[in-house]
Motif scaffolding. Sequence first.
Motif, PDB file in Angstrom:
ATOM      1  N   LEU A  56      54.484  40.497 -36.587  1.00 40.90           N
ATOM      2  CA  LEU A  56      53.255  41.189 -36.189  1.00 40.90           C
ATOM      3  C   LEU A  56      53.144  41.205 -34.665  1.00 40.90           C
ATOM      4  O   LEU A  56      52.766  42.219 -34.063  1.00 40.90           O
ATOM      5  CB  LEU A  56      52.031  40.505 -36.809  1.00 40.90           C
ATOM      6  N   ALA A  57      53.488  40.061 -34.036  1.00 40.98           N
ATOM      7  CA  ALA A  57      53.378  39.959 -32.577  1.00 40.98           C
ATOM      8  C   ALA A  57      54.303  40.976 -31.908  1.00 40.98           C
ATOM      9  O   ALA A  57      53.954  41.588 -30.901  1.00 40.98           O
ATOM     10  CB  ALA A  57      53.733  38.550 -32.127  1.00 40.98           C
TER      11      ALA A  57
ATOM     12  N   PHE B 214      46.628  44.944 -32.261  1.00 42.40           N
ATOM     13  CA  PHE B 214      45.496  44.162 -32.743  1.00 42.40           C
ATOM     14  C   PHE B 214      44.692  44.927 -33.804  1.00 42.40           C
ATOM     15  O   PHE B 214      44.286  44.342 -34.812  1.00 42.40           O
ATOM     16  CB  PHE B 214      44.575  43.747 -31.584  1.00 42.40           C
ATOM     17  N   LEU B 215      44.486  46.224 -33.609  1.00 36.81           N
ATOM     18  CA  LEU B 215      43.673  46.950 -34.603  1.00 36.81           C
ATOM     19  C   LEU B 215      44.399  47.066 -35.945  1.00 36.81           C
ATOM     20  O   LEU B 215      43.772  47.023 -37.003  1.00 36.81           O
ATOM     21  CB  LEU B 215      43.242  48.313 -34.072  1.00 36.81           C
ATOM     22  N   GLU B 216      45.729  47.177 -35.894  1.00 33.68           N
ATOM     23  CA  GLU B 216      46.496  47.161 -37.155  1.00 33.68           C
ATOM     24  C   GLU B 216      46.269  45.835 -37.875  1.00 33.68           C
ATOM     25  O   GLU B 216      46.068  45.781 -39.090  1.00 33.68           O
ATOM     26  CB  GLU B 216      47.993  47.254 -36.836  1.00 33.68           C
TER      27      GLU B 216
ATOM     28  N   LEU C 153      48.664  46.638 -44.307  1.00 39.53           N
ATOM     29  CA  LEU C 153      48.853  47.343 -43.042  1.00 39.53           C
ATOM     30  C   LEU C 153      48.409  48.786 -43.237  1.00 39.53           C
ATOM     31  O   LEU C 153      48.697  49.384 -44.286  1.00 39.53           O
ATOM     32  CB  LEU C 153      50.336  47.319 -42.644  1.00 39.53           C
ATOM     33  N   PRO C 154      47.699  49.358 -42.266  1.00 37.35           N
ATOM     34  CA  PRO C 154      47.207  50.722 -42.466  1.00 37.35           C
ATOM     35  C   PRO C 154      48.322  51.757 -42.366  1.00 37.35           C
ATOM     36  O   PRO C 154      49.268  51.585 -41.598  1.00 37.35           O
ATOM     37  CB  PRO C 154      46.232  50.891 -41.286  1.00 37.35           C
TER      38      PRO C 154
ATOM     39  N   ASP D 183      41.816  56.479 -38.525  1.00 39.83           N
ATOM     40  CA  ASP D 183      40.390  56.423 -38.918  1.00 39.83           C
ATOM     41  C   ASP D 183      39.766  55.097 -38.482  1.00 39.83           C
ATOM     42  O   ASP D 183      38.664  55.074 -37.938  1.00 39.83           O
ATOM     43  CB  ASP D 183      40.243  56.547 -40.449  1.00 39.83           C
ATOM     44  N   PHE D 184      40.501  53.993 -38.726  1.00 44.68           N
ATOM     45  CA  PHE D 184      39.964  52.667 -38.389  1.00 44.68           C
ATOM     46  C   PHE D 184      39.757  52.560 -36.870  1.00 44.68           C
ATOM     47  O   PHE D 184      38.695  52.120 -36.410  1.00 44.68           O
ATOM     48  CB  PHE D 184      40.950  51.593 -38.886  1.00 44.68           C
ATOM     49  N   SER D 185      40.751  53.000 -36.094  1.00 47.21           N
ATOM     50  CA  SER D 185      40.641  52.944 -34.630  1.00 47.21           C
ATOM     51  C   SER D 185      39.462  53.778 -34.159  1.00 47.21           C
ATOM     52  O   SER D 185      38.736  53.392 -33.246  1.00 47.21           O
ATOM     53  CB  SER D 185      41.903  53.470 -33.946  1.00 47.21           C
ATOM     54  N   ASN D 186      39.290  54.936 -34.792  1.00 44.34           N
ATOM     55  CA  ASN D 186      38.166  55.809 -34.426  1.00 44.34           C
ATOM     56  C   ASN D 186      36.828  55.132 -34.662  1.00 44.34           C
ATOM     57  O   ASN D 186      35.939  55.182 -33.825  1.00 44.34           O
ATOM     58  CB  ASN D 186      38.210  57.090 -35.272  1.00 44.34           C
TER      59      ASN D 186
END
Length: 432
Positions: free
Chosen positions: A79-80, A85-87, A97-98, A105-108
């Motif tokens: 992950l690192a 971070f938003l993922e 995981l998106p 959409d999530f970031s928005n």
Amino acid sequence: MSSKNAFLTFEGSDKAIPLNIVSGSDGPDTLDITSLYKEAGVFTYDPGFLSTASCNSSITYIDGDKGILRYRGYPIEQLAEQSSFLEVAHLLMYGELPKKTELNDFSNIITRHTMINESLLRFFEGFHYDAHPMAMVIGVVGSLSAFYHDSTDIKNPRHREISAHRLISKMPTIAAAAYKHNRGEPVIYPRNDLSYAGNLLHMMMATPCEDYVIDPLAEKALDLLFILHADHEQNASTSTMRLAGSSGSNPFACVAAGASSLWGPAHGGANEAVLNMLKEIGHASNVEKYIAKAKDKDDPFRLMGFGHRVYKNYDPRAKIIREVCYEVLNKLADANNPLFELAMNLEEQAVSDDYFVEKNLYPNVDYYSGIIYRALGIPESMFTVMFAIARTAGWVSHWMEMLDDPRHRIGRPRQLYQGAAIRDYVPLEQRA
Ligand code: ACO
């Protein structure tokens, strides 16, 4: 659920009380003692939760002996290196995981809810200029509970999700406002076109007179630190969040409770304490003296950033952060190298000292994180606030998981009472 049982017997009694042994998907089995008091009339005693699992969770897995950390099954190292971070926040909250559109959409959602009510900004005026930023953040994040009355039905999953989004979105804005208040500078509003980490740097470092040019390495390093700090299963602050939330409390108030627990130097406050410790040590020639102090039972001094309740091996997060330190310091802050060199010298001497070896004390996540924050121009008093921003993703995920679980009940530990036995009230004039 496992079909294995353990049997508890008491001296002088033939009765064997069966206790169900429950296996998780990984990690040690747990002994289900929920019926123990009913069956045997005794409580278990485990102050500090050394052997007690306080809940079921599917979010984060740690193997402290092997130095393993996974979010939803994904190794922290992967992950690192590969995610953002938003993922990771999406992964923690929703379990997966998106996909591209989901991340979009999530970031928005997160980037479009970063503003805080103007009345909340006025709260900062009530704080003295030298108030600790953590004190302000805890107060203001708790005050969010006086707003947003449209989504406080914690029994409604959609309301829970909205509150979680709001918390992840608004924590950086609150943190940056606390920083600006300390500096006596006007608040800088968030910008929707920036990344989560970039926006925080902008709100902290820009002024109305001058835009802040975000260094991509600084943005990447901050995002990485957020990934590494996002969750850590049932640590003190997450357990506080769960306990506060277990009574059905408002989520913003619960995050204030979690952040309060994080602030302590034995937990998230250690990053600030590490820097203060390194400054106090000052020079490699003093390292030996401070190691001796840390080993001395009569001296309260401990090596800050060393030791962990769960890790009896190198904290995998510290390993990653130490590598990033080289990159960041080389490019951004040569002047801070002496502190990094001192930290490495102290680590080298401590990990080869019998006391630290025998007690399995290794650098934890906070040992090197402060050195990076400093190189990014972030002062010591903000270090724990940075941790709180990242850990908000973990706190809300655990809170949602708990409220989603039909087995969830109010958290109500029992105690071993060792106070006075019953005695009669003595009127004031008769007390000796
Ligand atoms: N320096 C010197 N000795 C230490 C240290 C240290 N940093 N940490 C633990 N020890 C010793 C203790 O004195 C104790 O010795 P004893 O068995 O002879 O009494 C033994 O190691 C076990 O320590 P405990 O405090 O019982 O371990 P616990 O699991 O309760 O505490 C903690 C873990 C709080 C992290 C502890 O190691 C500590 O205080 N570390 C420094 C603070 C720190 O870095 N905290 C951040 C943790 S990571 C995080 O929360 C993000």
